[in-house]
Design an enzyme around this catalytic site. Structure first.
Site, PDB file in Angstrom:
ATOM      1  N   TYR A 293       0.727  -1.333  -0.155  1.00 19.22           N
ATOM      2  CA  TYR A 293       0.041  -0.162  -0.445  1.00 19.22           C
ATOM      3  C   TYR A 293       0.874   1.083  -0.103  1.00 19.22           C
ATOM      4  O   TYR A 293       0.414   2.238   0.710  1.00 19.22           O
ATOM      5  CB  TYR A 293      -1.048   0.054   1.142  1.00 19.22           C
TER       6      TYR A 293
ATOM      7  N   TYR B 245     -14.069  -4.627   3.442  1.00 20.14           N
ATOM      8  CA  TYR B 245     -12.798  -4.738   2.978  1.00 20.14           C
ATOM      9  C   TYR B 245     -13.133  -6.055   3.934  1.00 20.14           C
ATOM     10  O   TYR B 245     -12.941  -6.342   4.675  1.00 20.14           O
ATOM     11  CB  TYR B 245     -11.774  -3.763   3.893  1.00 20.14           C
TER      12      TYR B 245
ATOM     13  N   ASP C 107     -16.693 -12.458   9.322  1.00 21.61           N
ATOM     14  CA  ASP C 107     -15.447 -11.896   8.730  1.00 21.61           C
ATOM     15  C   ASP C 107     -15.020 -10.897  10.386  1.00 21.61           C
ATOM     16  O   ASP C 107     -15.340  -9.869  10.703  1.00 21.61           O
ATOM     17  CB  ASP C 107     -15.376 -11.397   7.618  1.00 21.61           C
TER      18      ASP C 107
ATOM     19  N   LYS D 198      -5.318 -11.699  12.435  1.00 24.61           N
ATOM     20  CA  LYS D 198      -4.852 -10.352  13.288  1.00 24.61           C
ATOM     21  C   LYS D 198      -4.671 -10.683  14.079  1.00 24.61           C
ATOM     22  O   LYS D 198      -2.987 -11.567  14.227  1.00 24.61           O
ATOM     23  CB  LYS D 198      -5.724  -9.140  13.049  1.00 24.61           C
TER      24      LYS D 198
HETATM   25  C1  LIG Z   1      -7.088  -7.306   7.124  1.00 30.69           C
HETATM   26  C2  LIG Z   1      -8.092  -7.772   6.949  1.00 30.69           C
HETATM   27  C3  LIG Z   1      -8.655  -8.830   6.682  1.00 30.69           C
HETATM   28  C4  LIG Z   1      -7.647  -9.566   5.143  1.00 30.69           C
HETATM   29  O1  LIG Z   1      -6.353 -10.270   6.242  1.00 30.69           O
HETATM   30  P1  LIG Z   1      -4.312 -10.135   6.038  1.00 30.69           P
HETATM   31  O2  LIG Z   1      -4.204 -10.651   6.786  1.00 30.69           O
HETATM   32  O3  LIG Z   1      -4.458  -8.940   5.882  1.00 30.69           O
HETATM   33  O4  LIG Z   1      -4.914 -11.058   4.602  1.00 30.69           O
HETATM   34  C5  LIG Z   1      -9.516  -9.358   6.249  1.00 30.69           C
HETATM   35  N1  LIG Z   1     -10.705  -9.139   6.201  1.00 30.69           N
HETATM   36  C6  LIG Z   1     -10.774  -8.012   7.117  1.00 30.69           C
HETATM   37  C7  LIG Z   1     -11.865  -7.459   8.470  1.00 30.69           C
HETATM   38  C8  LIG Z   1      -9.320  -7.134   8.028  1.00 30.69           C
HETATM   39  O5  LIG Z   1      -9.623  -6.425   8.696  1.00 30.69           O
END
Ligand SMILES: *Cc1c(COP(=O)(O)O)cnc(C)c1O
Length: 428
Positions: free
Chosen positions: A15, A142, A236, A265
């Site tokens: 990015y 996202y 998610d 994460k």
């Molecule tokens: C960061 C994020 C992703 C992607 O995760 P990466 O480990 O960066 O591929 C997917 N969904 C959400 C809600 C996110 O915040």
């Protein structure tokens, strides 16, 4: 040559417009919420290093557990084989995940956790010979940077070059306060067509959209509506998981439970890359068959990497300690007090908070990622020794839970100090 100069010879950063980017800040050590640079500067990591760090940098307990695992078993193929760390982490995740969850599928990161979820949902219907193939998602969401994840994410500048390769998705608006009925109506209309496989959503907080928040009540209604129409629901929780929203998972604020949950994460406390896609018994059972074509043909070389699983177990140990739970409550109430104080200031359009996540949206001519106010705010924070990465005119704090009261006060002072920059920017 400095580390930054060597970096600039060989590295391409995420990015980042490499032509105009400032030299990267060389970090040589981390401890608690602090990052130490090669040149002796100290930064408070108020964004948990892109939302991953839960317990502070180089945490001795996680380091110890990872080192132990490294000396015992660093990796083993995960098809036809298993190992203690993967089994124990799956057992323990299922104890804290919503009740509906019954199986754990491992992958590498948040994007792969989402890819796995989408493939599971689509193949669930395919295996039963049901013609449900369309995905419903929030317009501003996202879900990651791989192609499937991009397809279900906001169509934006980020995804524009790939538009023709992204599969079609049915988008609905985010049900922000005051707009709930519109979203409900949009979903009702979509569900009249009997071709929807799944609804994927970021529960309560849309991170990359700018920490956009909406209420548990309306999400509960959307999930319930999907369930009435036999549409799978995918939470998610890649960002919201592991205490960020004030509860272990954002889904815990709902009475209806999702069919699939994506995690990454904070899963390893920010130590290693690891992804998890959990699912319900019903979903899992649709793949059990004598016919081998119904198998879930998905896997990554490093599936369930033992070191990553060991980091996950250590992070979970720390998260569930009463001490950490107290820290989370302390951050929630301290964010609340700061939000109440700052929200009446001029040029503050909105202050949003959900648990340990706090966002301030400043009043500017345009709201976008490319708003040039962004760089001014980012550099100002760095000068104050605080890492804050604005999303356009939106500034947010999502700190490691170990952040001290003094450090948090410094972060608030920095956010508040941005106010005068915004007013002079707006006056130009
Ligand atoms: C960061 C994020 C992703 C992607 O995760 P990466 O480990 O960066 O591929 C997917 N969904 C959400 C809600 C996110 O915040």
């Amino acid at each position: 040559m400095t580390l930054a100069a060597r970096d600039q010879q060989v590295i391409w950063h995420p990015y980042t417009q490499m032509k105009t980017a400032a030299p990267p800040i060389p970090i040589v050590r981390g401890e608690g919420a602090l990052l130490f640079s090669e040149n002796g500067e100290v930064y408070i990591d108020a964004v948990s290093s892109w939302w991953v760090n839960l317990h502070g940098h180089a945490h001795p307990y996680i380091a110890e557990k990872v080192a132990e695992q490294l000396r015992t078993l660093e990796h083993v193929i995960f098809a036809g084989f298993t190992h203690p760390a993967a089994v124990e982490l799956a057992e323990r995740l299922l104890q804290v995940l919503p009740d509906s969850q019954s199986r754990i599928f491992y992958s590498d990161n948040g994007s792969t956790a989402v890819e796995v979820a989408l493939k599971m949902a689509i193949q669930y219907w395919h295996n039963q010979g049901v013609a449900k193939t369309r995905i419903i998602a929030f317009r501003d969401s996202y879900h990651g940077d791989t192609f499937g994840a991009m397809a279900v994410s906001a169509r934006s500048t980020f995804t524009a070059p790939f538009q023709q390769y992204l599969f079609e998705v049915d988008f609905i608006d985010v049900p922000v306060p005051g707009r709930e009925q519109e979203t409900l109506a949009q979903l009702e209309t979509l569900l009249q067509e009997n071709n929807k496989a799944a609804f994927i959503y970021e529960p309560l907080v849309l991170g990359t959209a700018g920490m956009v928040m909406y209420a548990p009540d309306i999400l509960d209604k959307l999930v319930a509506l999907c369930q009435q129409h036999q549409v799978l629901t995918i939470a998610d929780e890649v960002m919201t998981g592991f205490g960020r929203t004030g509860r272990t998972f954002a889904s815990h604020y709902l009475s209806h439970t999702p069919d699939i949950v994506c995690l990454s994460k904070g899963l390893t406390g920010g130590t290693m890359a690891l992804g998890v896609t959990s699912c319900s018994r019903q979903l899992y059972e649709a793949f059990l068959h004598d016919d081998k074509t119904k198998t879930f043909f998905h896997g990554h070389s490093y599936t369930a990497n033992p070191i990553a699983c060991a980091a996950g177990l250590a992070s979970l140990d720390l998260l569930l300690q009463p001490e950490t739970q107290r820290q989370i409550s302390r951050i929630c109430s301290s964010h609340g007090a700061f939000a109440a104080r700052i929200k009446t200031l001029p040029y503050v359009k909105e202050v949003r908070q959900q648990g340990t996540i706090l966002a301030i949206e400043f009043e500017t001519a345009t709201t976008s990622y490319f708003n040039n106010l962004r760089d001014t705010l980012y550099n100002y924070a760095l000068q104050q020794g605080v890492v804050l990465r604005p999303l356009g005119n939106i500034i947010y704090c999502i700190p490691p839970y170990c952040i001290t009261t003094e450090q948090l006060t410094r972060v608030y002072e920095t956010m508040e100090g941005m106010h005068s920059l915004v007013s002079s920017h707006s006056a130009q």
